[in-house]
Scaffold this motif. Sequence first.
Motif, PDB file in Angstrom:
ATOM      1  N   ASP A 187      -9.034   8.004   0.384  1.00  8.48           N
ATOM      2  CA  ASP A 187      -8.311   7.042  -0.442  1.00  8.48           C
ATOM      3  C   ASP A 187      -6.853   6.841  -0.011  1.00  8.48           C
ATOM      4  OD1 ASP A 187      -7.685   9.561  -1.125  1.00  8.48           O
ATOM      5  OD2 ASP A 187      -7.869   9.308  -3.284  1.00  8.48           O
ATOM      6  N   GLY A 188      -6.592   7.099   1.247  1.00  8.06           N
ATOM      7  CA  GLY A 188      -5.236   6.799   1.702  1.00  8.06           C
ATOM      8  C   GLY A 188      -4.839   7.470   3.002  1.00  8.06           C
ATOM      9  N   PHE A 189      -3.590   7.255   3.351  1.00  2.00           N
ATOM     10  CA  PHE A 189      -3.025   7.796   4.586  1.00  2.00           C
ATOM     11  C   PHE A 189      -1.722   8.535   4.281  1.00  2.00           C
ATOM     12  CE2 PHE A 189      -5.113   3.805   5.655  1.00  2.00           C
ATOM     13  CZ  PHE A 189      -5.908   4.141   6.740  1.00  2.00           C
ATOM     14  N   ILE A 190      -1.474   9.575   5.042  1.00  2.00           N
ATOM     15  CA  ILE A 190      -0.165  10.231   5.002  1.00  2.00           C
ATOM     16  C   ILE A 190       0.312  10.299   6.448  1.00  2.00           C
ATOM     17  CG2 ILE A 190       1.118  12.310   4.381  1.00  2.00           C
ATOM     18  CD1 ILE A 190      -1.308  12.852   2.407  1.00  2.00           C
ATOM     19  N   LEU A 191       1.410   9.648   6.690  1.00  2.00           N
ATOM     20  CA  LEU A 191       1.921   9.578   8.062  1.00  2.00           C
ATOM     21  C   LEU A 191       3.286  10.264   8.088  1.00  2.00           C
ATOM     22  CD1 LEU A 191       1.716   6.433  10.233  1.00  2.00           C
ATOM     23  CD2 LEU A 191       3.890   7.589  10.006  1.00  2.00           C
ATOM     24  N   ALA A 216       0.834  -1.216   0.000  1.00  2.00           N
ATOM     25  CA  ALA A 216       0.000   0.000   0.000  1.00  2.00           C
ATOM     26  C   ALA A 216       0.866   1.261   0.000  1.00  2.00           C
ATOM     27  CB  ALA A 216      -0.902   0.001   1.231  1.00  2.00           C
ATOM     28  N   VAL A 217       2.111   1.128   0.442  1.00  2.00           N
ATOM     29  CA  VAL A 217       2.997   2.304   0.506  1.00  2.00           C
ATOM     30  C   VAL A 217       3.453   2.670  -0.908  1.00  2.00           C
ATOM     31  CG1 VAL A 217       5.214   3.194   1.347  1.00  2.00           C
ATOM     32  CG2 VAL A 217       3.808   1.757   2.831  1.00  2.00           C
ATOM     33  N   TYR A 218       3.130   3.877  -1.348  1.00  2.00           N
ATOM     34  CA  TYR A 218       3.559   4.278  -2.689  1.00  2.00           C
ATOM     35  C   TYR A 218       4.395   5.556  -2.698  1.00  2.00           C
ATOM     36  CZ  TYR A 218      -0.626   7.329  -2.737  1.00  2.00           C
ATOM     37  OH  TYR A 218      -1.581   8.267  -2.450  1.00  2.00           O
ATOM     38  N   GLY A 219       4.739   6.029  -1.529  1.00  2.00           N
ATOM     39  CA  GLY A 219       5.626   7.185  -1.483  1.00  2.00           C
ATOM     40  C   GLY A 219       6.321   7.278  -0.134  1.00  2.00           C
ATOM     41  N   VAL A 220       7.625   7.484  -0.158  1.00  2.00           N
ATOM     42  CA  VAL A 220       8.381   7.732   1.080  1.00  2.00           C
ATOM     43  C   VAL A 220       9.292   8.928   0.805  1.00  2.00           C
ATOM     44  CG1 VAL A 220       9.811   6.754   2.912  1.00  2.00           C
ATOM     45  CG2 VAL A 220       8.430   5.241   1.507  1.00  2.00           C
ATOM     46  N   ALA A 248      -5.523   3.427   0.699  1.00  2.00           N
ATOM     47  CA  ALA A 248      -6.486   3.174   1.781  1.00  2.00           C
ATOM     48  C   ALA A 248      -6.460   1.735   2.285  1.00  2.00           C
ATOM     49  CB  ALA A 248      -7.882   3.533   1.294  1.00  2.00           C
ATOM     50  N   ASP A 249      -5.940   0.806   1.479  1.00  2.00           N
ATOM     51  CA  ASP A 249      -5.910  -0.586   1.942  1.00  2.00           C
ATOM     52  C   ASP A 249      -4.740  -0.862   2.893  1.00  2.00           C
ATOM     53  OD1 ASP A 249      -4.280  -0.094  -0.221  1.00  2.00           O
ATOM     54  OD2 ASP A 249      -4.391  -2.134  -1.015  1.00  2.00           O
ATOM     55  N   ALA A 250      -4.025   0.154   3.259  1.00  2.00           N
ATOM     56  CA  ALA A 250      -2.916  -0.027   4.215  1.00  2.00           C
ATOM     57  C   ALA A 250      -3.474  -0.339   5.598  1.00  2.00           C
ATOM     58  CB  ALA A 250      -2.075   1.245   4.276  1.00  2.00           C
ATOM     59  N   ASN A 251      -2.723  -1.135   6.324  1.00  2.00           N
ATOM     60  CA  ASN A 251      -3.038  -1.377   7.733  1.00  2.00           C
ATOM     61  C   ASN A 251      -2.300  -0.306   8.535  1.00  2.00           C
ATOM     62  OD1 ASN A 251      -2.399  -2.304  10.434  1.00  2.00           O
ATOM     63  ND2 ASN A 251      -3.339  -4.257   9.831  1.00  2.00           N
ATOM     64  N   LEU A 252      -3.054   0.515   9.238  1.00  2.00           N
ATOM     65  CA  LEU A 252      -2.445   1.669   9.906  1.00  2.00           C
ATOM     66  C   LEU A 252      -1.424   1.247  10.972  1.00  2.00           C
ATOM     67  CD1 LEU A 252      -2.413   4.743   9.888  1.00  2.00           C
ATOM     68  CD2 LEU A 252      -4.334   4.738  11.464  1.00  2.00           C
TER      69      LEU A 252
END
Lengths: 129, 175
Positions: free
Chosen positions: A86-90, A27-31, A106-110
């Motif tokens: 549609d997603g998370f930014i941490l 699910a991670v598409y940017g770091v 959004a399918d990431a497990n937080l």
Amino acid sequence: MNQPRISESGEKFCQEVFAQMMEQSHAVYGVLISTVDGHDVTKRFKREMPVAKLSAMMGSVLALGETIAREAQQERCRYVIVENSDGFILTLKLKEKLVLTVIASADANLGLLHTLSRNAVEKLAKSLK
Amino acid sequence: MSEIKLIITGTPGAGKTTAIAAISETPPVRTDQATTDDLADLKEETTVAMDFGDLTLEDGQKVFLYGTPGQRRFEFMWKILVQGGLGLILLVDCSRDDPLADMDMYLENFADFIEETGVVIGLTRRDECESPDLDDFYERLDRWGTVFPILEVDVRKREDVSLMINALISTIEFA
């Protein structure tokens, strides 16, 4: 402008850590690593995103998180999480002057995102001077 | 009791944070972070999101002061912070290379907000430079087809910050 830069070996190490994160969670598409005052340092993006703008915004967001925590008489802001449809930014602090941002769908497990990010910060902090 | 939101902007190091700290009745909210670029020669920390302070005018009106980050990369914060604002204080650091160009840049970027509200320009660090003089600033404003109040200020002094706020409120009231 004299912007912060990392060494070639530092860049290579960062890219390895970013790749591991993306392998551990698809699910991670940017770091992104940026400075606390909003300059980009290095990144790994699977899709195009405005890196300069995001770097400045992440500096602001993390500083606001830290300030809000202080005003609410809480200590040490660990993460700022922006949860979207549609997603998370941490985002979290990396050493004293850097910020790590992880962008995921959004399918990431937080919980997993937390763990990945924390582990990455620990690894990167040991390596980056 | 009415409340007024005013915005303070200007170049990095112009004294926005200092101005708010000088006049706020409550401990100012700050979002300073370490500077990692050339600005580090001038100051160790810089505002990256906003400053906030408040004060009460003699007639009981509450004034909320919002300071913006100075660097252009934080332009998105400028747009957020002006929402609901009634006026702008623009601080121009006269010790920089081209203060007139600095003034132009902020006037241009805040043009829509200024058109709807008002602006007062505060010249800081006047003791560190001889030019441009006050007339140069007024001449430059002529290009904008308007005249705004320009004040020479020491933002460390509460009375100077108060002067800018009162001038801005008068400008807004009589606009």
